[in-house]
Design a protein around this motif. Structure first.
Motif, PDB file in Angstrom:
ATOM      1  N   HIS A 181       0.900  -1.048  -0.121  1.00 47.21           N
ATOM      2  CA  HIS A 181      -0.190  -0.006   0.102  1.00 47.21           C
ATOM      3  C   HIS A 181       0.737   1.301   0.026  1.00 47.21           C
ATOM      4  CE1 HIS A 181      -2.820  -2.959   1.499  1.00 47.21           C
ATOM      5  NE2 HIS A 181      -3.909  -2.149   0.935  1.00 47.21           N
ATOM      6  N   TYR A 182       0.335   2.318  -0.870  1.00 51.39           N
ATOM      7  CA  TYR A 182       1.148   3.619  -0.958  1.00 51.39           C
ATOM      8  C   TYR A 182       0.265   4.668  -0.802  1.00 51.39           C
ATOM      9  CZ  TYR A 182       5.240   0.770  -2.363  1.00 51.39           C
ATOM     10  OH  TYR A 182       6.174  -0.280  -2.253  1.00 51.39           O
ATOM     11  N   GLN A 183       0.573   5.879  -0.034  1.00 49.54           N
ATOM     12  CA  GLN A 183      -0.066   7.183  -0.278  1.00 49.54           C
ATOM     13  C   GLN A 183       0.630   7.765  -1.441  1.00 49.54           C
ATOM     14  OE1 GLN A 183      -0.731   9.549   3.511  1.00 49.54           O
ATOM     15  NE2 GLN A 183       0.551  10.966   2.479  1.00 49.54           N
ATOM     16  N   ILE A 184      -0.201   8.509  -2.369  1.00 47.05           N
ATOM     17  CA  ILE A 184       0.168   8.998  -3.252  1.00 47.05           C
ATOM     18  C   ILE A 184      -0.066  10.442  -3.492  1.00 47.05           C
ATOM     19  CG2 ILE A 184       0.583   8.989  -5.870  1.00 47.05           C
ATOM     20  CD1 ILE A 184       1.492   6.416  -4.723  1.00 47.05           C
ATOM     21  N   THR A 185       0.681  11.295  -3.977  1.00 44.20           N
ATOM     22  CA  THR A 185       0.372  12.752  -4.208  1.00 44.20           C
ATOM     23  C   THR A 185       0.869  13.239  -5.581  1.00 44.20           C
ATOM     24  OG1 THR A 185       1.202  13.225  -1.807  1.00 44.20           O
ATOM     25  CG2 THR A 185       0.838  15.268  -3.135  1.00 44.20           C
ATOM     26  N   GLY A 186       0.037  13.770  -6.289  1.00 44.37           N
ATOM     27  CA  GLY A 186       0.244  14.361  -7.513  1.00 44.37           C
ATOM     28  C   GLY A 186      -0.763  14.971  -8.148  1.00 44.37           C
ATOM     29  N   ILE A 187      -0.705  15.239  -9.273  1.00 41.47           N
ATOM     30  CA  ILE A 187      -1.712  16.173 -10.343  1.00 41.47           C
ATOM     31  C   ILE A 187      -2.521  14.965 -10.881  1.00 41.47           C
ATOM     32  CG2 ILE A 187      -2.075  17.542 -12.070  1.00 41.47           C
ATOM     33  CD1 ILE A 187      -0.536  18.652  -9.740  1.00 41.47           C
ATOM     34  N   MET A 188      -3.781  14.800 -10.748  1.00 41.41           N
ATOM     35  CA  MET A 188      -4.849  14.057 -11.527  1.00 41.41           C
ATOM     36  C   MET A 188      -5.362  14.612 -12.425  1.00 41.41           C
ATOM     37  SD  MET A 188      -8.046  12.019  -9.543  1.00 41.41           S
ATOM     38  CE  MET A 188      -7.053  10.736  -8.650  1.00 41.41           C
ATOM     39  N   GLU A 189      -5.518  13.598 -13.536  1.00 45.86           N
ATOM     40  CA  GLU A 189      -6.351  13.931 -14.667  1.00 45.86           C
ATOM     41  C   GLU A 189      -7.179  12.783 -15.323  1.00 45.86           C
ATOM     42  OE1 GLU A 189      -4.555  15.234 -19.157  1.00 45.86           O
ATOM     43  OE2 GLU A 189      -3.375  13.875 -17.914  1.00 45.86           O
ATOM     44  N   LEU A 190      -8.181  13.267 -15.852  1.00 45.89           N
ATOM     45  CA  LEU A 190      -9.162  12.382 -16.510  1.00 45.89           C
ATOM     46  C   LEU A 190      -8.739  12.063 -17.975  1.00 45.89           C
ATOM     47  CD1 LEU A 190     -11.364  10.098 -16.160  1.00 45.89           C
ATOM     48  CD2 LEU A 190     -12.923  11.940 -16.664  1.00 45.89           C
ATOM     49  N   LEU A 191      -8.015  11.114 -18.415  1.00 43.80           N
ATOM     50  CA  LEU A 191      -7.461  11.015 -19.748  1.00 43.80           C
ATOM     51  C   LEU A 191      -8.238   9.712 -20.622  1.00 43.80           C
ATOM     52  CD1 LEU A 191      -5.831  12.137 -22.055  1.00 43.80           C
ATOM     53  CD2 LEU A 191      -4.006  10.492 -21.218  1.00 43.80           C
ATOM     54  N   ASP A 192      -8.950  10.044 -21.458  1.00 47.74           N
ATOM     55  CA  ASP A 192      -9.753   8.906 -21.993  1.00 47.74           C
ATOM     56  C   ASP A 192     -10.601   8.039 -21.306  1.00 47.74           C
ATOM     57  OD1 ASP A 192     -10.285   7.439 -24.590  1.00 47.74           O
ATOM     58  OD2 ASP A 192      -8.350   6.528 -24.625  1.00 47.74           O
ATOM     59  N   GLY A 193     -11.261   8.550 -20.210  1.00 51.94           N
ATOM     60  CA  GLY A 193     -12.187   7.911 -19.469  1.00 51.94           C
ATOM     61  C   GLY A 193     -11.262   7.152 -18.425  1.00 51.94           C
ATOM     62  N   SER A 194     -10.096   7.255 -18.157  1.00 52.54           N
ATOM     63  CA  SER A 194      -9.301   6.697 -16.981  1.00 52.54           C
ATOM     64  C   SER A 194      -8.657   8.004 -16.512  1.00 52.54           C
ATOM     65  CB  SER A 194      -8.201   5.860 -17.697  1.00 52.54           C
ATOM     66  OG  SER A 194      -8.844   4.837 -18.548  1.00 52.54           O
ATOM     67  N   LEU A 195      -8.424   7.290 -15.093  1.00 53.03           N
ATOM     68  CA  LEU A 195      -7.677   8.458 -14.007  1.00 53.03           C
ATOM     69  C   LEU A 195      -6.377   8.241 -14.141  1.00 53.03           C
ATOM     70  CD1 LEU A 195     -10.068   8.313 -10.979  1.00 53.03           C
ATOM     71  CD2 LEU A 195      -9.987  10.345 -12.470  1.00 53.03           C
ATOM     72  N   ARG A 196      -5.663   9.464 -14.059  1.00 52.11           N
ATOM     73  CA  ARG A 196      -4.242   9.366 -13.948  1.00 52.11           C
ATOM     74  C   ARG A 196      -3.714  10.249 -12.929  1.00 52.11           C
ATOM     75  NH1 ARG A 196      -0.526   9.406 -19.613  1.00 52.11           N
ATOM     76  NH2 ARG A 196      -0.710   7.445 -20.247  1.00 52.11           N
ATOM     77  N   ILE A 197      -2.591   9.899 -12.374  1.00 55.12           N
ATOM     78  CA  ILE A 197      -2.124  10.805 -11.244  1.00 55.12           C
ATOM     79  C   ILE A 197      -0.501  10.839 -11.777  1.00 55.12           C
ATOM     80  CG2 ILE A 197      -1.267  11.040  -8.720  1.00 55.12           C
ATOM     81  CD1 ILE A 197      -3.520   9.581  -7.922  1.00 55.12           C
ATOM     82  N   TYR A 198      -0.013  12.229 -11.466  1.00 54.13           N
ATOM     83  CA  TYR A 198       1.209  12.549 -12.116  1.00 54.13           C
ATOM     84  C   TYR A 198       1.986  13.096 -10.868  1.00 54.13           C
ATOM     85  CZ  TYR A 198      -0.810  12.703 -16.811  1.00 54.13           C
ATOM     86  OH  TYR A 198      -1.426  12.361 -17.906  1.00 54.13           O
ATOM     87  N   PRO A 199       2.662  12.091 -10.228  1.00 53.12           N
ATOM     88  CA  PRO A 199       3.744  12.373  -9.051  1.00 53.12           C
ATOM     89  C   PRO A 199       4.671  13.401  -9.663  1.00 53.12           C
ATOM     90  CG  PRO A 199       3.454   9.911  -9.045  1.00 53.12           C
ATOM     91  CD  PRO A 199       2.812  10.539 -10.419  1.00 53.12           C
TER      92      PRO A 199
END
Length: 697
Positions: free
Chosen positions: A40-58
């Protein structure tokens, strides 16, 4: 976790299958070597909805923080190497990750026989052959305590291990241990220890020196392999290792005995030693090359992974005449099985640990086979194969170190027979990246020349001819309506008056679903796109209503291209199931309005035969036409040696009553890439067309 050329992609998903992809740009300097699967990890970053899928950019290494379950943790930290007779310090770090204080902690550290204790610190004591510490109380919330003793290696000791230490307490009476570590005499760490007993090296990101004989040099992979001549007796550790050099390789040759200093990496999830300069490699002698291990992987998938991991980096061979079950791909890879298994094909859904994957010793991606030295098709045989065992993109694979024998078979593709009078046919086909020669154009594949585009259109037309000119063709991965019109205008098809239908979706690469319908047999009466709720797909179902010549019946077609499994089958299946449910809802509405109608749901559903999305469709009364085929006939795609169904035609009961035959035109999935100027229809796509033949109602 996957390492790509410019990024790391990590898939995170919860028990419900909700997927978030981490996109880690290598320019950020973030490394993923210390990130482990199933943690398990805690993630911080910029979130984007791309082509119907969630992405996070640390953005920073600190944006990725491991979350530990409450408990006591302990880890030994001895030096990697030591000079025999010189004292060194051994540290045990105890961490209380519980949210409350703990009491009466007892740390026990048994001593290796080759170790002589010089001094025990932190109020520890020696009882028999075990160093012990008692801690009356320890705070929670991550407090840590270092416990230490000083020791030295006894004369003639090659190495000592620290592996059975433990800690207990009032809150945690069950002993907790740590990872086994070693201290080696001298300045070099043996390869077996660098590889370790698990998939990840215990020395990841550490700087070490090791020695071995060069077994294979691969400039296109920017490195070479070494193997130690004398290794341990543990069957779970490997004696081989990849040396990652970068573009400039040191001056070494096969058979050189070398000493290498570098940083241990888990690049592409393969244990490697990364050097910073050719000067980190010294030739210290010459040696015979070790005898390769004859591969004989077990069938069971889990056992096979363990089997291959214990050979990672080693010299291996396939001496018997092995059968190709997965053709050479655009990545230069293909798949084999040994003759002992008596198999003609390996199937998805069954254990396939016995597969042997072979690479071409490069990272080149091919658009055709013009420059591919090794070209195989399903049914070919291979013998005399020797190479080193690498790992990348989820598979162990052989990188050949010498030429070997291939027996190619001539392709045997039987075109479908001409439709009989009073019949019609339906075809679904993912035509794979069918783009025109104008911009905008995705980054892959390359923008085709006009001549290449025309050849591609001709090869599609030839495939349609081999499929006996189906009445209704549902395409996937077509860029626009004009391409379909160009196909219809091909001289091979002109007399059939094919009519095109396509409505643009919102796919980021610009691929859509569309139709060609034979104008001499049928007419399109309506074309409707059904955008899905909740952004579950950027490629919405495309419906056409068709009337057949000589029939008053209405036929409704729903053409689909479901979300791919590139993020993992289980992680992405909920989205495909939602897309299936959306099709089921549309189908029910159409049949409610027109109860006597005939209905077809088809396309590249990116779902295996019998999988949850197919069950969702079948629960509404739709019938999968692959039910009509025997299990050994059910495939339209071959992925990494496993034959499978991704392309489906489902019909309602009204239409199934008129089915005569289901056929799969096996002209693509079993074969390698074509030549750039190849004019035939073999491997126009990586999917086989699926064709259902019916009597006109």
């Amino acid at each position: 976790m996957e390492e790509l050329s410019y990024s790391f992609d990590i898939d995170l998903f919860d028990e419900s299958g909700n997927l978030v992809t981490l996109y880690i740009d290598k320019e950020t300097g973030i490394t993923i070597e210390e990130i482990e699967s199933e943690q398990h990890y805690q993630i911080t970053g910029i979130m984007e909805l791309l082509d119907g899928s969630l992405r996070i950019y640390p953005r920073l290494q600190s944006d990725l923080v491991r979350v530990y379950p409450p408990g006591l943790y302990i880890q030994a930290q001895p030096p990697t190497t030591a000079i025999s007779g010189d004292p060194f310090n051994v540290i045990y770090t105890v961490i209380n990750r519980a949210d409350k204080n703990d009491t009466n902690l007892l740390v026990q550290a048994p001593l290796d026989p080759g170790l002589e204790v010089v001094e025990i610190l932190n109020n520890g004591r020696l009882e028999g052959n075990t160093v012990m510490w008692e801690i009356a109380e320890m705070n929670g919330e991550g407090e840590q305590i270092n416990l230490e003793f000083q020791a030295r290696l006894q004369n003639s000791t090659e190495y000592v291990s620290f592996g059975t230490y433990q800690v207990t307490s009032d809150n945690y009476p069950e002993a907790a241990g740590g990872i086994e570590t070693y201290t080696f005499s001298g300045e070099s760490v043996p390869i077996w220890a660098v590889q370790g007993k698990e998939a990840r090296s215990p020395y990841v990101l550490s700087k070490i020196t090791t020695e071995g004989v060069v077994t294979g040099i691969f400039p296109e992979l920017e490195g070479f392999w070494i193997q130690e001549l004398n290794t341990d007796n543990d069957p779970t550790t490997s004696p081989g290792l990849f040396i990652s050099t970068g573009a400039i390789l040191p001056d070494v040759a096969a058979g050189d005995l070398v000493s290498v200093t570098g940083r241990v990496r888990e690049a592409f999830q393969e244990t490697q030693l990364e050097i910073s300069t050719p000067a980190n490699v010294s030739v210290i002698g010459s040696s015979f090359i070790p005898i390769p291990t004859a591969l004989d992987p077990p069938v069971n998938d889990t056992e096979s992974q363990d089997y291959y991991e214990a050979l990672e980096g080693s010299l291996v061979s396939v001496t018997s005449s092995a059968l190709v079950v997965g053709p050479t791909t655009r990545y230069g890879e293909y798949s084999l099985v040994l003759p002992k298994h008596n198999l003609a094909r390996v199937w998805q859904g069954q254990d396939h640990g016995m597969l042997i994957h072979v690479d071409d010793g490069s990272n080149e991606i091919h658009e055709n086979r013009d420059n591919q030295e090794i070209v195989t098709a399903v049914g070919d045989t291979v013998s005399g194969l020797v190479g080193v065992l690498s790992y990348s993109f989820g598979n162990y694979k052989i990188e050949p170190t010498a030429a070997y024998a291939i027996q190619n078979q001539l392709p045997e593709i039987k075109p479908l027979e001409t439709l009989e009078s009073g019949s019609f046919s339906i075809m679904t086909w993912n035509v794979e990246n069918l783009f025109d020669f104008t911009v905008p154009h995705p980054s892959s594949p390359p923008l085709p020349k006009v001549s290449e585009y025309k050849l591609s259109i001709s090869r599609v037309a030839q495939t349609i001819q081999a499929a006996a000119f189906p009445t209704v063709i549902g395409f996937q991965e077509v860029e626009n309506l004009e391409i379909l019109e160009d196909i219809a205008a091909d001289p091979l098809l002109a007399e059939y008056d094919y009519q095109a239908a396509l409505i643009e979706g919102t796919d980021s690469r610009g691929i859509d679903v569309g139709y060609l319908v034979r104008g001499d047999q049928a007419a399109i009466r309506a074309t409707v796109q059904y955008p899905a709720p909740g952004n579950i797909t950027s490629r919405p179902p495309l419906m056409i209503k068709v009337e057949l010549e000589g029939s008053d019946a209405s036929l409704y077609f729903l053409n689909n291209h479901f979300t791919s499994m590139s993020g993992g089958e289980k992680a992405t299946e909920p989205r495909r199931n939602a897309q299936a449910a959306w099709n089921a809802e549309i189908a029910q509405e159409l049949l409610l309005e027109d109860p006597g109608a005939f209905l077809v749901v088809m396309g590249d559903l990116n779902s295996y035969y019998g999988s949850l999305p197919l069950q969702t469709l079948e629960e509404t009364g739709l019938i999968n036409l692959f039910d009509w085929l025997e299990p050994e006939e059910r495939y339209s795609y071959v992925y990494q040696g496993a034959s499978q169904v991704l392309d489906h035609i489902l019909v309602n009961e009204n239409l199934e009553a008129y089915l005569v035959e289901l056929s799969v035109l096996h002209c693509n999935a079993d074969y390698p890439l074509p030549l750039s100027d190849g004019e035939g229809f073999i491997h126009k796509s990586d999917h086989d067309p699926v064709i259902g033949i019916f009597v006109i109602p």
